[in-house]
Design an enzyme around this catalytic site. Sequence first.
Site, short mmCIF file in Angstrom:
data_model
loop_
_atom_site.label_atom_id
_atom_site.label_comp_id
_atom_site.label_asym_id
_atom_site.label_seq_id
_atom_site.Cartn_x
_atom_site.Cartn_y
_atom_site.Cartn_z
N SER A 55 -50.03 -118.53 -10.07
CA SER A 55 -50.21 -117.08 -10.03
C SER A 55 -48.99 -116.45 -10.67
O SER A 55 -47.89 -116.98 -10.56
CB SER A 55 -50.36 -116.56 -8.60
OG SER A 55 -51.59 -116.93 -8.06
N GLU A 62 -45.85 -100.55 -20.05
CA GLU A 62 -47.15 -99.89 -20.06
C GLU A 62 -48.02 -100.26 -18.86
O GLU A 62 -49.08 -99.70 -18.69
CB GLU A 62 -47.89 -100.24 -21.36
CG GLU A 62 -47.14 -99.84 -22.62
CD GLU A 62 -46.02 -100.80 -23.03
OE1 GLU A 62 -45.26 -100.45 -23.95
OE2 GLU A 62 -45.89 -101.89 -22.43
N SER A 63 -47.66 -101.22 -18.02
CA SER A 63 -48.30 -101.60 -16.77
C SER A 63 -48.12 -103.08 -16.48
O SER A 63 -47.01 -103.51 -16.21
CB SER A 63 -49.77 -101.19 -16.69
OG SER A 63 -50.18 -101.25 -15.33
N HIS A 68 -54.41 -115.54 -11.69
CA HIS A 68 -54.55 -116.48 -10.59
C HIS A 68 -55.39 -117.61 -11.16
O HIS A 68 -56.53 -117.37 -11.59
CB HIS A 68 -55.22 -115.85 -9.37
CG HIS A 68 -54.48 -114.67 -8.86
ND1 HIS A 68 -53.30 -114.77 -8.16
CD2 HIS A 68 -54.72 -113.35 -8.98
CE1 HIS A 68 -52.86 -113.57 -7.85
NE2 HIS A 68 -53.70 -112.68 -8.35
N CYS A 83 -51.28 -98.59 -19.70
CA CYS A 83 -51.32 -97.13 -19.62
C CYS A 83 -51.16 -96.55 -21.02
O CYS A 83 -50.54 -97.16 -21.89
CB CYS A 83 -50.19 -96.62 -18.73
SG CYS A 83 -50.35 -97.16 -17.02
#
Length: 128
Positions: A55, A62-63, A68, A83
Amino acid sequence: MDTMGRHIIAELWDCNPEKLNDMEYVERLFVDAALQAGAEVREVAFHKFAPHGVSGVVIISESHLTIHSFPEHGYASVDVFTCGDRIDPAIAAHYIADGLDAKIRENVEIPRGMGPVEVPAATVQHVN
């Protein structure tokens, strides 16, 4: 800009299980995917589970990009959220799917910040 961001949820099946279980490979793949999309990488955190699975998250200006992995099923759950309208999350999502040798790719793209969410149908791609 029509949205505050774009969020791709990718269901990747029939992936290479060795790649899915290799934390260093997955981490490098995700950082490279962010860079390929033109994102600015801020933080990177990945964890290898025993007996298998990885994970991780790549935080970008930008985010984020997350994974996983379930090598025992040849499956990876991937999110790519960006974003603004400068970065195309589809570039990173495609790069990741290619890097994991995903044979079946289901992607849903959700516009973020636009009020009530209307989830579009998934696009499914089978790769030989």
